[in-house]
Design a protein around this motif. Structure first.
Motif, PDB file in Angstrom:
ATOM      1  N   LYS A  20       0.768  -1.285   0.095  1.00  0.00           N
ATOM      2  CA  LYS A  20       0.092   0.080   0.103  1.00  0.00           C
ATOM      3  C   LYS A  20       0.782   1.259  -0.005  1.00  0.00           C
ATOM      4  O   LYS A  20       0.153   2.540  -0.234  1.00  0.00           O
ATOM      5  CB  LYS A  20      -0.925  -0.075   1.151  1.00  0.00           C
ATOM      6  CG  LYS A  20      -0.271   0.200   2.559  1.00  0.00           C
ATOM      7  CD  LYS A  20      -1.377   0.178   3.441  1.00  0.00           C
ATOM      8  CE  LYS A  20      -0.762   0.418   4.853  1.00  0.00           C
ATOM      9  NZ  LYS A  20      -1.727   0.540   5.878  1.00  0.00           N
ATOM     10  N   ASN A  21       2.220   1.297   0.217  1.00  0.00           N
ATOM     11  CA  ASN A  21       3.062   2.343   0.216  1.00  0.00           C
ATOM     12  C   ASN A  21       3.946   2.495  -1.031  1.00  0.00           C
ATOM     13  O   ASN A  21       4.874   3.382  -0.918  1.00  0.00           O
ATOM     14  CB  ASN A  21       3.825   2.272   1.457  1.00  0.00           C
ATOM     15  CG  ASN A  21       4.704   3.394   1.883  1.00  0.00           C
ATOM     16  OD1 ASN A  21       4.229   4.698   1.731  1.00  0.00           O
ATOM     17  ND2 ASN A  21       5.820   3.337   2.618  1.00  0.00           N
ATOM     18  N   ARG A  23       4.333   2.950  -5.156  1.00  0.00           N
ATOM     19  CA  ARG A  23       3.893   3.255  -6.646  1.00  0.00           C
ATOM     20  C   ARG A  23       4.660   2.920  -7.778  1.00  0.00           C
ATOM     21  O   ARG A  23       5.871   2.925  -7.717  1.00  0.00           O
ATOM     22  CB  ARG A  23       3.535   4.928  -6.888  1.00  0.00           C
ATOM     23  CG  ARG A  23       2.531   5.542  -5.450  1.00  0.00           C
ATOM     24  CD  ARG A  23       1.179   4.882  -5.638  1.00  0.00           C
ATOM     25  NE  ARG A  23       0.140   5.290  -4.693  1.00  0.00           N
ATOM     26  CZ  ARG A  23      -0.182   4.613  -3.672  1.00  0.00           C
ATOM     27  NH1 ARG A  23       0.007   3.448  -3.453  1.00  0.00           N
ATOM     28  NH2 ARG A  23      -0.821   4.919  -2.915  1.00  0.00           N
ATOM     29  N   ASN A  49       5.687   6.166  -1.198  1.00  0.00           N
ATOM     30  CA  ASN A  49       4.877   7.460  -1.211  1.00  0.00           C
ATOM     31  C   ASN A  49       5.640   8.577  -0.379  1.00  0.00           C
ATOM     32  O   ASN A  49       5.385   9.652  -0.838  1.00  0.00           O
ATOM     33  CB  ASN A  49       3.672   6.971  -0.396  1.00  0.00           C
ATOM     34  CG  ASN A  49       2.412   6.632  -1.147  1.00  0.00           C
ATOM     35  OD1 ASN A  49       2.392   6.668  -2.327  1.00  0.00           O
ATOM     36  ND2 ASN A  49       1.513   5.862  -0.440  1.00  0.00           N
TER      37      ASN A  49
END
Length: 187
Positions: A20-21, A23, A49
């Motif tokens: 989730k952290n 990209r 992030n």
């Protein structure tokens, strides 16, 4: 193979990232990374992030036009109103004390007759403004009342007279600005 985890390290800070952290790196971000840092970027690389927000979240230029051309275009359009983003909304605690009567804010009961009810409505902004302009009473946003107290987006006069009122009101900047803007538009 199951059980083997790929090390998804950030290209910039080399910290292992959680799903989730992290990209994926697009073409524009890749160009910015190559300009700022002496690293090589592959298609499978990711950025965390924290680094993305810290180093690369700057708005891109409006266009290839010169600054003077953009300003002259904006000045030529008299009806231009820039869009208001959610980030620009003013949020502040109720810290301004006004010596204007105010009704209590109630979400579960009618602020006029104090009846609990499943059919309460939120007092419309037009009704709140008309109560302020005509009767000098501040009704806070989100306050609810029975539908019988309203009359065509306006509160009835006898209902406002029977409502409990405090002698002063604590309001926030947004409420003050909203009232001033509506007064300016009305008069």
């Amino acid at each position: 193979m199951p059980g083997i985890r790929l090390p998804f390290n950030c290209v910039v800070c080399n910290i292992r990232t959680t799903p989730k952290n992290r990209r994926k790196i697009n073409v524009q971000l890749k160009q910015q990374i190559l300009k700022r840092f002496p690293v090589t970027v592959k298609e499978t690389d990711v950025i965390c992030n924290k680094c993305r927000l810290k180093h690369f979240c700057k708005s891109p230029p409006v266009s290839s036009l010169r600054y003077e051309e953009v300003i002259s275009d904006l000045n030529s359009d008299d009806d231009f109103n820039p869009p208001i983003s959610k980030r620009c909304a003013i949020a502040s605690p109720p810290s301004v004390r006004l010596s204007i009567p105010a009704t209590p804010k109630s979400h579960s009961r009618c602020f006029i007759c104090k009846r609990p009810g499943p059919k309460l409505i939120v007092v419309p902004a037009e009704a709140r403004f008309s109560a302020f302009a005509e009767h000098n009473i501040i009704i806070k946003s989100g306050t609810r009342c029975c539908p019988v107290h309203t009359d065509a987006s306006k509160l009835k006069d006898d209902a406002l007279k029977s409502a409990n009122k405090a002698e002063s009101a604590y309001v926030n900047r947004a409420t003050v600005l909203e009232l001033l803007t509506k007064l300016r538009e009305a008069y």
